[in-house]
Design a protein around this motif. Structure first.
Motif, PDB file in Angstrom:
ATOM      1  N   ALA A  81      90.623  64.774  99.906  1.00 32.30           N
ATOM      2  CA  ALA A  81      89.537  64.660 100.887  1.00 32.30           C
ATOM      3  C   ALA A  81      88.144  64.659 100.243  1.00 32.30           C
ATOM      4  O   ALA A  81      87.166  65.030 100.874  1.00 32.30           O
ATOM      5  CB  ALA A  81      89.638  65.756 101.943  1.00 32.30           C
ATOM      6  N   LYS A  82      88.066  64.216  98.988  1.00 29.62           N
ATOM      7  CA  LYS A  82      86.780  64.075  98.309  1.00 29.62           C
ATOM      8  C   LYS A  82      86.373  62.596  98.442  1.00 29.62           C
ATOM      9  O   LYS A  82      86.452  61.818  97.484  1.00 29.62           O
ATOM     10  CB  LYS A  82      86.897  64.492  96.840  1.00 29.62           C
ATOM     11  N   TYR A  83      85.959  62.228  99.651  1.00 22.80           N
ATOM     12  CA  TYR A  83      85.812  60.815  99.995  1.00 22.80           C
ATOM     13  C   TYR A  83      84.682  60.097  99.246  1.00 22.80           C
ATOM     14  O   TYR A  83      84.836  58.927  98.891  1.00 22.80           O
ATOM     15  CB  TYR A  83      85.630  60.666 101.507  1.00 22.80           C
ATOM     16  N   ALA A  84      83.583  60.765  99.014  1.00 18.50           N
ATOM     17  CA  ALA A  84      82.481  60.124  98.286  1.00 18.50           C
ATOM     18  C   ALA A  84      82.911  59.790  96.864  1.00 18.50           C
ATOM     19  O   ALA A  84      82.639  58.698  96.354  1.00 18.50           O
ATOM     20  CB  ALA A  84      81.257  61.041  98.274  1.00 18.50           C
ATOM     21  N   GLU A  85      83.593  60.726  96.238  1.00 21.48           N
ATOM     22  CA  GLU A  85      84.076  60.515  94.875  1.00 21.48           C
ATOM     23  C   GLU A  85      85.154  59.425  94.837  1.00 21.48           C
ATOM     24  O   GLU A  85      85.164  58.574  93.947  1.00 21.48           O
ATOM     25  CB  GLU A  85      84.627  61.823  94.321  1.00 21.48           C
ATOM     26  N   ALA A  86      86.049  59.457  95.838  1.00 20.56           N
ATOM     27  CA  ALA A  86      87.094  58.436  95.910  1.00 20.56           C
ATOM     28  C   ALA A  86      86.488  57.051  96.045  1.00 20.56           C
ATOM     29  O   ALA A  86      86.900  56.105  95.370  1.00 20.56           O
ATOM     30  CB  ALA A  86      88.019  58.723  97.088  1.00 20.56           C
ATOM     31  N   LEU A  87      85.490  56.938  96.906  1.00 17.32           N
ATOM     32  CA  LEU A  87      84.845  55.645  97.127  1.00 17.32           C
ATOM     33  C   LEU A  87      84.189  55.130  95.850  1.00 17.32           C
ATOM     34  O   LEU A  87      84.281  53.944  95.514  1.00 17.32           O
ATOM     35  CB  LEU A  87      83.803  55.779  98.242  1.00 17.32           C
ATOM     36  N   LYS A  88      83.580  56.034  95.099  1.00 19.09           N
ATOM     37  CA  LYS A  88      82.944  55.654  93.830  1.00 19.09           C
ATOM     38  C   LYS A  88      83.988  55.107  92.853  1.00 19.09           C
ATOM     39  O   LYS A  88      83.760  54.075  92.204  1.00 19.09           O
ATOM     40  CB  LYS A  88      82.243  56.865  93.214  1.00 19.09           C
ATOM     41  N   GLU A  89      85.136  55.775  92.758  1.00 20.09           N
ATOM     42  CA  GLU A  89      86.178  55.335  91.830  1.00 20.09           C
ATOM     43  C   GLU A  89      86.816  54.019  92.279  1.00 20.09           C
ATOM     44  O   GLU A  89      87.111  53.149  91.454  1.00 20.09           O
ATOM     45  CB  GLU A  89      87.247  56.416  91.685  1.00 20.09           C
TER      46      GLU A  89
END
Length: 259
Positions: A81-89
């Protein structure tokens, strides 16, 4: 750099062939280390997302220029649920590969960040046309979820209506699509139709990816009692009976002494 423990049975050879080919650009020892950490990510992603995220971070520090590593890091962050980080990757992986494959999960990250309007806008972008059938279904699921996030339950029902939903063929995504449709129908008050689609989802759910059976039981008013709970209740009742019997004996003894 902090390393995490790798079980002895993990060799790194378990990873997908395409990922192994990507890692060939690295020195052999480094490639093996990265591969082992990616195996751990895959192993733990469903049962322990936070731990999977830790292994993904190790792999990312070792080989951030490998698209497969960025993608794995994205999925680990997404599961945690670390969505900002997931989106960056995911964005980084997409820049490296040029593939639209990650578009639906990127849109779902926007939902996770509280931006359903952005997710819905992505559902109308040209990238969607580059997706395969499974990707198209995933995008439809995300778009319907965005509609529901925005309070547009009726629009969510319409969004999910598609040839894939109407088809009797079963694919890996069929159960989830039918389940989402049933859930959307339930939200707009169409309980009978929802029950029918939960049943259809259950028929297609060979892998047990949904809780369609529980939802059906709930609609039918069926309540399940956990066998362990029953055993515990029986033990508690037996203990209470024993305590009461012991108390009665003590009272009797006291009365006899008084006499």
């Amino acid at each position: 750099m902090k390393r995490l423990p790798i079980p002895e049975d993990v060799t790194g050879d378990e990873i997908d062939k395409a990922v192994r080919q990507e890692l060939q650009s690295l020195p052999k020892t480094l490639a093996e280390d990265v591969a082992k950490n990616l195996v751990m990510v895959a192993r733990l992603l469903d049962e322990d997302p936070e731990q999977a995220y830790g292994y993904a971070q190790v792999a990312l520090r070792l080989a951030s220029r490998v698209a497969a590593v960025r993608e794995a890091a994205g999925f680990a962050a997404y599961a945690a649920a670390k969505y900002a980080e997931a989106l960056k990757e995911f964005r980084a992986a997409r820049r490296m590969t040029g593939s639209a494959e990650l578009w639906p999960v990127m849109a779902d990250c926007e939902r996770g960040l509280g931006r359903p309007e952005k997710a819905l806008a992505m559902a109308g972008e040209p990238e969607v046309g580059k997706l395969d059938r499974a990707g198209q279904v995933e995008m439809r699921l995300v778009a319907a979820g965005a509609r529901r996030d925005m309070g547009q339950a009726d629009a969510a029902v319409v969004t999910l209506q598609s040839p894939e939903l109407a088809s009797s063929a079963v694919h890996p995504w069929t159960a989830r699509l039918r389940y989402a449709y049933a859930d959307a129908l339930l939200e707009v008050g169409r309980e009978s139709d929802a029950r029918d689609w939960f049943a259809r989802a259950l028929e297609a759910d060979q892998a047990g990816t949904t809780d369609a059976s529980d939802r059906l039981a709930e609609l039918d008013g069926v309540q399940f009692t956990d066998a362990l709970d029953e055993d515990e209740a029986a033990e508690d009742a037996a203990e209470e009976s024993a305590d009461e019997a012991a108390g009665a004996e003590d009272s009797g003894t006291g009365a006899e002494k008084a006499e």
